[in-house]
Scaffold this motif. Structure first.
Motif, PDB file in Angstrom:
ATOM      1  N   ALA A 238       0.799  -1.328   0.089  1.00 50.89           N
ATOM      2  CA  ALA A 238      -0.017   0.187   0.138  1.00 50.89           C
ATOM      3  C   ALA A 238       0.967   1.364   0.212  1.00 50.89           C
ATOM      4  O   ALA A 238       0.507   2.415  -0.612  1.00 50.89           O
ATOM      5  N   LYS A 239       1.936   1.042   0.683  1.00 50.27           N
ATOM      6  CA  LYS A 239       3.055   2.249   0.726  1.00 50.27           C
ATOM      7  C   LYS A 239       3.954   2.598  -0.484  1.00 50.27           C
ATOM      8  O   LYS A 239       4.113   3.647  -0.797  1.00 50.27           O
ATOM      9  N   PHE A 240       4.397   1.539  -0.864  1.00 48.47           N
ATOM     10  CA  PHE A 240       5.451   1.464  -1.812  1.00 48.47           C
ATOM     11  C   PHE A 240       5.119   0.877  -3.470  1.00 48.47           C
ATOM     12  O   PHE A 240       5.830   1.240  -4.381  1.00 48.47           O
ATOM     13  N   GLY A 241       4.112   0.206  -3.368  1.00 52.75           N
ATOM     14  CA  GLY A 241       3.481  -0.305  -4.601  1.00 52.75           C
ATOM     15  C   GLY A 241       4.110  -2.064  -4.752  1.00 52.75           C
ATOM     16  O   GLY A 241       4.601  -2.278  -3.844  1.00 52.75           O
ATOM     17  N   SER A 242       3.716  -2.679  -5.779  1.00 51.14           N
ATOM     18  CA  SER A 242       3.580  -3.994  -5.824  1.00 51.14           C
ATOM     19  C   SER A 242       5.108  -4.457  -5.812  1.00 51.14           C
ATOM     20  O   SER A 242       5.483  -5.636  -5.495  1.00 51.14           O
ATOM     21  N   ASN A 243       6.076  -3.491  -6.251  1.00 47.66           N
ATOM     22  CA  ASN A 243       7.597  -3.960  -6.235  1.00 47.66           C
ATOM     23  C   ASN A 243       8.172  -3.307  -5.102  1.00 47.66           C
ATOM     24  O   ASN A 243       9.611  -3.374  -4.863  1.00 47.66           O
ATOM     25  N   GLY A 244       7.260  -2.856  -3.994  1.00 50.44           N
ATOM     26  CA  GLY A 244       7.944  -2.324  -2.877  1.00 50.44           C
ATOM     27  C   GLY A 244       8.120  -2.987  -1.723  1.00 50.44           C
ATOM     28  O   GLY A 244       8.321  -2.713  -0.366  1.00 50.44           O
ATOM     29  N   TYR A 245       8.120  -4.578  -1.832  1.00 53.80           N
ATOM     30  CA  TYR A 245       8.225  -5.404  -0.421  1.00 53.80           C
ATOM     31  C   TYR A 245       9.146  -6.663  -1.007  1.00 53.80           C
ATOM     32  O   TYR A 245       8.563  -7.335  -1.828  1.00 53.80           O
ATOM     33  N   GLY A 246      10.091  -7.116  -0.192  1.00 51.79           N
ATOM     34  CA  GLY A 246      10.619  -8.149  -0.777  1.00 51.79           C
ATOM     35  C   GLY A 246      10.871  -9.017   0.608  1.00 51.79           C
ATOM     36  O   GLY A 246      10.854  -8.449   1.696  1.00 51.79           O
ATOM     37  N   CYS A 247      10.903 -10.309   0.566  1.00 50.41           N
ATOM     38  CA  CYS A 247      11.051 -11.089   1.699  1.00 50.41           C
ATOM     39  C   CYS A 247      11.919 -12.488   1.395  1.00 50.41           C
ATOM     40  O   CYS A 247      11.712 -13.160   0.619  1.00 50.41           O
ATOM     41  N   TYR A 248      13.219 -12.787   2.347  1.00 53.12           N
ATOM     42  CA  TYR A 248      13.820 -13.638   2.179  1.00 53.12           C
ATOM     43  C   TYR A 248      13.993 -14.330   3.526  1.00 53.12           C
ATOM     44  O   TYR A 248      14.065 -13.832   4.517  1.00 53.12           O
ATOM     45  N   GLU A 249      14.203 -15.679   3.583  1.00 49.65           N
ATOM     46  CA  GLU A 249      14.645 -16.389   4.699  1.00 49.65           C
ATOM     47  C   GLU A 249      15.885 -16.961   4.803  1.00 49.65           C
ATOM     48  O   GLU A 249      16.610 -17.324   3.725  1.00 49.65           O
ATOM     49  N   VAL A 250      16.453 -16.694   6.098  1.00 49.45           N
ATOM     50  CA  VAL A 250      18.015 -17.057   6.447  1.00 49.45           C
ATOM     51  C   VAL A 250      17.847 -18.104   7.622  1.00 49.45           C
ATOM     52  O   VAL A 250      17.357 -17.528   8.695  1.00 49.45           O
ATOM     53  N   GLU A 251      18.226 -19.367   7.470  1.00 50.97           N
ATOM     54  CA  GLU A 251      17.974 -20.283   8.483  1.00 50.97           C
ATOM     55  C   GLU A 251      19.227 -20.064   9.512  1.00 50.97           C
ATOM     56  O   GLU A 251      20.252 -19.762   9.155  1.00 50.97           O
ATOM     57  N   GLY A 252      18.985 -19.969  10.747  1.00 51.43           N
ATOM     58  CA  GLY A 252      19.694 -19.582  12.024  1.00 51.43           C
ATOM     59  C   GLY A 252      18.978 -19.222  13.285  1.00 51.43           C
ATOM     60  O   GLY A 252      17.895 -18.870  13.123  1.00 51.43           O
ATOM     61  N   ASP A 253      19.895 -19.033  14.336  1.00 51.23           N
ATOM     62  CA  ASP A 253      19.418 -18.570  15.493  1.00 51.23           C
ATOM     63  C   ASP A 253      19.921 -17.052  15.656  1.00 51.23           C
ATOM     64  O   ASP A 253      20.957 -16.995  15.600  1.00 51.23           O
ATOM     65  N   ALA A 254      19.061 -16.078  15.714  1.00 53.78           N
ATOM     66  CA  ALA A 254      19.329 -14.647  15.603  1.00 53.78           C
ATOM     67  C   ALA A 254      20.138 -14.222  17.009  1.00 53.78           C
ATOM     68  O   ALA A 254      20.862 -13.537  17.107  1.00 53.78           O
ATOM     69  N   ARG A 255      20.053 -15.321  17.800  1.00 55.94           N
ATOM     70  CA  ARG A 255      20.739 -14.960  19.373  1.00 55.94           C
ATOM     71  C   ARG A 255      22.150 -15.556  19.257  1.00 55.94           C
ATOM     72  O   ARG A 255      23.071 -15.306  20.112  1.00 55.94           O
ATOM     73  N   ASP A 256      22.582 -16.383  17.976  1.00 54.43           N
ATOM     74  CA  ASP A 256      23.775 -17.012  18.216  1.00 54.43           C
ATOM     75  C   ASP A 256      24.352 -16.777  16.547  1.00 54.43           C
ATOM     76  O   ASP A 256      24.240 -17.624  15.696  1.00 54.43           O
ATOM     77  N   PRO A 257      25.085 -15.567  16.326  1.00 52.58           N
ATOM     78  CA  PRO A 257      25.499 -15.285  15.044  1.00 52.58           C
ATOM     79  C   PRO A 257      26.197 -16.272  14.487  1.00 52.58           C
ATOM     80  O   PRO A 257      26.208 -16.715  13.152  1.00 52.58           O
ATOM     81  N   PRO A 258      27.151 -17.028  14.987  1.00 50.50           N
ATOM     82  CA  PRO A 258      27.929 -18.169  14.178  1.00 50.50           C
ATOM     83  C   PRO A 258      26.942 -19.134  13.570  1.00 50.50           C
ATOM     84  O   PRO A 258      27.360 -19.846  12.807  1.00 50.50           O
ATOM     85  N   SER A 259      25.730 -19.281  14.111  1.00 52.45           N
ATOM     86  CA  SER A 259      24.780 -20.342  13.525  1.00 52.45           C
ATOM     87  C   SER A 259      24.186 -19.712  12.208  1.00 52.45           C
ATOM     88  O   SER A 259      23.590 -20.345  11.542  1.00 52.45           O
TER      89      SER A 259
END
Length: 330
Positions: A238-259
């Motif tokens: 609604a704010k930026f248009g149909s090309n205004g949002y992207g989403c990617y997944e990265v596997e790991g534990d955000a509390r543990d950077p080495p993961s």
């Protein structure tokens, strides 16, 4: 009015819990006697001149000195951010929620040169490097209240609220948001710093795209297209248009950077910097989350979200009429 003000403070305090590193959260807030020394050392270690650091200290101190901590407002820090303006550059802003250890790793990785977060920008880096320092003014005697318990940490909270507001306002092009999909209450929360100050202040036409990098362990938490990220996608389109949002997944534990594979995060940034588009474009509120990949609103499906997924409901009266017409043809 007083009830509304108390509610606002509560919202800001709730947001702070999701924004600052856990090491910053304190049960007791006291201004250390060496606050100015810490500030200047932190400032000069970042390559700022002595005169620049003194100017910054005076602007920072004037925001809260002599004031009741609960009466410090966002605009009180404007002079400080005029001394150290937030200019992350185009396609370069990295917001974060619940992923500070990973953000620190990114800041120390030269492959991410050109990406700026609260760790890299001078205005926030000075304050981050103060350690566990808290601060407040002395409304009775004037100046700063040193070595005594502050009535609240609102002066600290408001600093980060103003920083987030300024960072949102000064972002251009692609804005990246590194978030944890395992957060209780959902990845996107309207009451944390990103939801309250950063996303609302991203300017359409100046910011062209919000890119979510969703960190979570396999099978745990929210994935792209689930839960609160559906809400964020809808708001972004609604704010930026149909090309205004992207989403990617990265596997790991955000509390543990080495993961977490920083290379996976870098791949996302690199792909987005090359340019992402969907041809033909996504329809009906769908978002072009990656190259030629549409994520559709729940009521639509198809490659470009061209098909309605909502079943057509026919009332019994209409059905009876249709059957009657069909019977009359025999």
């Amino acid at each position: 009015m007083r009830v509304g003000f108390v509610v606002l403070l509560a919202l800001i305090a709730a947001a702070l819990a999701g924004r600052r590193p856990s090491s910053r959260l304190q049960t007791v807030c006291r201004t250390p006697s060496d606050l100015q020394e810490r500030f200047n050392n932190s400032c000069m270690n970042l390559g700022v001149t002595t005169s620049g650091c003194n100017e910054g200290w005076n602007a920072f101190m004037s925001a809260f000195a002599g004031k009741d901590p609960n009466n410090v407002t966002l605009s009180d820090y404007n002079d400080y951010f005029n001394v150290f303006p937030l200019m992350p550059g185009k396609n370069a802003t990295l917001f974060w929620s619940g992923t500070f250890p990973t953000v620190e790793e990114i800041a120390n990785d030269t492959r991410f040169n050109g990406i700026y977060s609260s760790v890299d920008l001078i205005a926030s880096a000075i304050i981050n490097n103060l350690g566990d320092a808290c601060w407040c003014g002395d409304p009775i005697n004037g100046g700063i209240l040193y070595n005594s318990t502050c009535p609240s940490d609102n002066a600290v909270t408001v600093f980060w609220a103003d920083f987030s507001t300024q960072l949102g306002n000064n972002s251009e092009g692609i804005a990246f948001w590194l978030a944890t999909g395992e957060r209780s209450g959902g990845t996107y929360q309207p009451t944390n710093f990103f939801g309250l100050y950063e996303f609302p202040n991203l300017r359409p036409g100046v910011v062209t795209r919000l890119v979510v990098i969703d960190i979570h362990r396999e099978g745990i938490g929210e994935a792209c297209g689930e839960g609160s990220l559906i809400t964020l996608r809808s708001k972004s389109v609604a704010k930026f248009g149909s090309n205004g949002y992207g989403c990617y997944e990265v596997e790991g534990d955000a509390r543990d950077p080495p993961s977490i594979s920083l290379t996976d995060i870098l791949d996302v940034v690199t792909e987005e910097w090359k340019g992402v588009s969907c041809s033909p474009p996504c329809l009906n509120g769908g978002a072009c989350i990656r190259n030629n990949t549409c994520e559709c609103a729940v009521e639509f499906s198809g490659t470009t979200c061209e098909n309605s997924s909502v079943p057509i409901k026919i009332s019994s009266a209409v059905l009876f009429l249709v059957l009657l017409i069909m019977w009359s043809q025999f």
